[in-house]
Design an enzyme around this catalytic site. Structure first.
Site, PDB file in Angstrom:
ATOM      1  N   CYS A 149      -9.339  14.506 -30.851  1.00  9.56           N
ATOM      2  CA  CYS A 149      -8.063  14.094 -30.259  1.00  9.56           C
ATOM      3  C   CYS A 149      -8.149  13.760 -28.768  1.00  9.56           C
ATOM      4  O   CYS A 149      -7.294  13.034 -28.252  1.00  9.56           O
ATOM      5  CB  CYS A 149      -7.019  15.183 -30.496  1.00  9.56           C
ATOM      6  N   HIS A 242      -2.325  14.883 -25.010  1.00 11.39           N
ATOM      7  CA  HIS A 242      -3.447  15.267 -24.152  1.00 11.39           C
ATOM      8  C   HIS A 242      -3.506  14.318 -22.950  1.00 11.39           C
ATOM      9  O   HIS A 242      -3.532  13.093 -23.116  1.00 11.39           O
ATOM     10  CB  HIS A 242      -4.772  15.150 -24.914  1.00 11.39           C
TER      11      HIS A 242
HETATM   12  N1  LIG Z   1      -4.174  19.541 -34.127  1.00  5.42           N
HETATM   13  C1  LIG Z   1      -4.730  18.461 -33.599  1.00  5.42           C
HETATM   14  O1  LIG Z   1      -4.234  17.894 -32.586  1.00  5.42           O
HETATM   15  C2  LIG Z   1      -5.981  17.874 -34.172  1.00  5.42           C
HETATM   16  C3  LIG Z   1      -6.394  16.639 -33.695  1.00  5.42           C
HETATM   17  C4  LIG Z   1      -7.551  16.059 -34.225  1.00  5.42           C
HETATM   18  C5  LIG Z   1      -8.256  16.701 -35.186  1.00  5.42           C
HETATM   19  N2  LIG Z   1      -7.848  17.913 -35.660  1.00  5.42           N
HETATM   20  C6  LIG Z   1      -8.641  18.532 -36.699  1.00  5.42           C
HETATM   21  O2  LIG Z   1      -7.902  18.485 -37.928  1.00  5.42           O
HETATM   22  C7  LIG Z   1      -8.221  19.637 -38.707  1.00  5.42           C
HETATM   23  C8  LIG Z   1      -6.934  20.384 -39.037  1.00  5.42           C
HETATM   24  O3  LIG Z   1      -6.330  20.808 -37.820  1.00  5.42           O
HETATM   25  P1  LIG Z   1      -4.883  21.469 -37.773  1.00  5.42           P
HETATM   26  O4  LIG Z   1      -4.555  21.509 -36.339  1.00  5.42           O
HETATM   27  O5  LIG Z   1      -3.960  20.800 -38.715  1.00  5.42           O
HETATM   28  O6  LIG Z   1      -5.206  22.954 -38.331  1.00  5.42           O
HETATM   29  P2  LIG Z   1      -4.228  24.033 -39.003  1.00  5.42           P
HETATM   30  O7  LIG Z   1      -2.825  23.835 -38.543  1.00  5.42           O
HETATM   31  O8  LIG Z   1      -4.876  25.347 -38.791  1.00  5.42           O
HETATM   32  O9  LIG Z   1      -4.294  23.677 -40.599  1.00  5.42           O
HETATM   33  C9  LIG Z   1      -5.427  23.936 -41.386  1.00  5.42           C
HETATM   34  C10 LIG Z   1      -5.195  23.496 -42.825  1.00  5.42           C
HETATM   35  O10 LIG Z   1      -6.374  23.799 -43.608  1.00  5.42           O
HETATM   36  C11 LIG Z   1      -5.978  24.568 -44.751  1.00  5.42           C
HETATM   37  N3  LIG Z   1      -7.061  25.466 -45.137  1.00  5.42           N
HETATM   38  C12 LIG Z   1      -7.539  26.535 -44.470  1.00  5.42           C
HETATM   39  N4  LIG Z   1      -8.522  27.141 -45.182  1.00  5.42           N
HETATM   40  C13 LIG Z   1      -8.673  26.419 -46.318  1.00  5.42           C
HETATM   41  C14 LIG Z   1      -9.528  26.520 -47.450  1.00  5.42           C
HETATM   42  N5  LIG Z   1     -10.429  27.493 -47.554  1.00  5.42           N
HETATM   43  N6  LIG Z   1      -9.402  25.610 -48.434  1.00  5.42           N
HETATM   44  C15 LIG Z   1      -8.481  24.606 -48.360  1.00  5.42           C
HETATM   45  N7  LIG Z   1      -7.630  24.474 -47.309  1.00  5.42           N
HETATM   46  C16 LIG Z   1      -7.740  25.352 -46.291  1.00  5.42           C
HETATM   47  C17 LIG Z   1      -4.747  25.303 -44.303  1.00  5.42           C
HETATM   48  O11 LIG Z   1      -4.023  25.726 -45.450  1.00  5.42           O
HETATM   49  P3  LIG Z   1      -3.068  27.060 -45.462  1.00  5.42           P
HETATM   50  O12 LIG Z   1      -1.790  26.678 -44.762  1.00  5.42           O
HETATM   51  O13 LIG Z   1      -2.880  27.294 -46.920  1.00  5.42           O
HETATM   52  O14 LIG Z   1      -3.806  28.142 -44.762  1.00  5.42           O
HETATM   53  C18 LIG Z   1      -4.037  24.196 -43.527  1.00  5.42           C
HETATM   54  O15 LIG Z   1      -3.418  23.310 -44.433  1.00  5.42           O
HETATM   55  C19 LIG Z   1      -9.220  20.455 -37.888  1.00  5.42           C
HETATM   56  O16 LIG Z   1     -10.527  20.098 -38.274  1.00  5.42           O
HETATM   57  C20 LIG Z   1      -8.946  19.992 -36.479  1.00  5.42           C
HETATM   58  O17 LIG Z   1     -10.052  20.164 -35.630  1.00  5.42           O
HETATM   59  C21 LIG Z   1      -6.715  18.516 -35.177  1.00  5.42           C
END
Ligand SMILES: NC(=O)c1ccc[n+]([C@@H]2O[C@H](COP(=O)([O-])OP(=O)(O)OC[C@H]3O[C@@H](n4cnc5c(N)ncnc54)[C@H](OP(=O)(O)O)[C@@H]3O)[C@@H](O)[C@H]2O)c1
Length: 350
Positions: A149, A242
């Site tokens: 990001c 950001h």
């Molecule tokens: N936030 C940002 O600005 C951003 C920007 C770019 C990239 N990213 C990347 O995008 C990804 C997700 O980020 P996020 O911010 O959305 O994280 P998050 O809010 O922590 O969400 C994580 C997701 O993964 C699921 N999950 C966790 N453990 C799992 C498993 N064992 N099997 C299947 N699903 C599972 C969670 O489900 P439950 O709800 O059921 O736990 C939830 O749906 C990461 O790799 C992050 O680095 C994020």
């Protein structure tokens, strides 16, 4: 009437998963058909499992859908993925192996040599790398990634300069929003009234991804961009967007008005092809001396435009400026959606 392509979201309940649901609600080409997350959410109605954090309501059709297990059985052929990197490293290859087009946000496979890391305005030709993937040859499945990001906002600002003047050196200092850490993310006691000068692996990702994105496709590999690059990353108490303080040395001399014109006039393949999620203006320069600011500028172009301001001479390199982009839209779900639209118009989702 045309039929929409059914898509699935892996990690649908998280911060980025929610953005996918929001951005896909009225999408002209894609329709959410499958949602998966962890055991915690499996079997529950999406509206109960997701702790919805966006300002628009959960689409009612999606709220009633059951969250499926994160397995390939019953999954559609196009998967948007928003899983933590460690889980993505295990699950994304399984979906590609099963013949799915995996369009992911995760860092797990971004730097793998046969995996395209793509911003459609900057390096759309890199998408061809997916033809080198073993999954593609075996099952037709593949993985395409979008950048971190903070790398994406930086590269949107650097891309037009690299094309016009060449890049010699880049130094970037970020102020990351809290939504970049997912939900619940950083504890409020850690971030309120505070700045955290460390985000695990973020500086390394910015440096290597920027070079890959601004690199050149050479047959079955990428020749990395050859400029020097240094990134420093901080987390600040901002909700979304950001901000980055950037200094650059260019290979050829440029006047400030030329640099600003290159940003404002920059248009690329997504604009030419009128991809549904493409902003009309991918990069815009703002003149007030106290802008860009996350509160006023992060949502520009539906969160897909990178806003640049404060261009001025740098006492060490040539120029310095401030860049801002929305981290969960242009930096995550919107970036993946634009990649999927590029894949569709190039015939990879047939
Ligand atoms: N936030 C940002 O600005 C951003 C920007 C770019 C990239 N990213 C990347 O995008 C990804 C997700 O980020 P996020 O911010 O959305 O994280 P998050 O809010 O922590 O969400 C994580 C997701 O993964 C699921 N999950 C966790 N453990 C799992 C498993 N064992 N099997 C299947 N699903 C599972 C969670 O489900 P439950 O709800 O059921 O736990 C939830 O749906 C990461 O790799 C992050 O680095 C994020």
């Amino acid at each position: 009437m045309t039929t929409k392509i059914p898509v699935g979201i892996l990690g649908a309940t998280g911060i980025v998963g929610q953005r996918f649901v929001q951005m896909l609600e009225h999408h002209p080409w894609f329709e959410v058909a499958w949602l998966a997350a962890s055991d915690r959410s499996e079997g529950r109605a999406y509206g109960e499992a997701a702790r919805w954090k966006l300002k628009t309501p959960i689409p009612s059709r999606v709220a009633e859908m059951r969250v499926a297990p994160a397995t390939t059985e019953g999954a559609p052929k196009v998967i948007f993925a928003a899983l933590d990197a460690s889980i993505a490293a295990e699950l994304e290859p399984r979906f590609a192996e099963a013949g799915c087009a995996v369009v992911t946000n995760s860092s797990a496979l971004r730097m793998q040599s046969d995996v395209p890391l793509v911003i459609p305005e900057i390096n759309p030709d890199h998408i061809k790398l997916l033809e080198c993937q073993a999954w593609r040859k075996k099952s037709g499945g593949f993985v395409v990634t979008n950048p971190n990001c903070s790398a994406i906002g930086l590269v949107m600002a650097l891309g037009p300069l690299e094309r016009a003047f060449g890049l010699d050196t880049v130094m970037a200092v970020t102020m990351h929003a809290v939504s970049g850490a997912g939900y619940p993310g950083v504890a409020s006691l850690d971030i309120l009234g505070n700045v955290i000068p460390y985000i695990a692996k973020e500086e390394e990702k910015m440096e290597e991804e920027t070079r890959k994105l601004l690199g050149r496709l050479n047959g079955s590999g990428i020749v990395m961009g050859s400029f020097d690059m240094s990134a420093q990353c901080n987390r600040v108490a901002v909700e979304d967007g950001h901000t980055e303080s950037v200094a650059v040395k260019l290979k050829r001399k440029a006047k400030p008005e030329e640099i600003i014109a290159k940003w404002n006039e920059f248009r690329s393949l997504p604009q030419e092809m009128r991809l549904p999620s493409a902003p009309e203006q991918p990069v815009r320069y703002v003149t007030p001396r106290d802008r860009p600011q996350p509160r006023f500028d992060a949502d520009c172009g539906n969160g897909m435009t990178t806003t640049v301001g404060r261009l001025r001479p740098c006492g060490v390199l040539d120029w310095k400026f401030t860049a801002l982009s929305h981290n969960t839209i242009r930096g995550a779900a919107g970036a993946a959606l634009l990649n999927a639209e590029l894949l569709k118009v190039q015939g990879y989702l047939e």
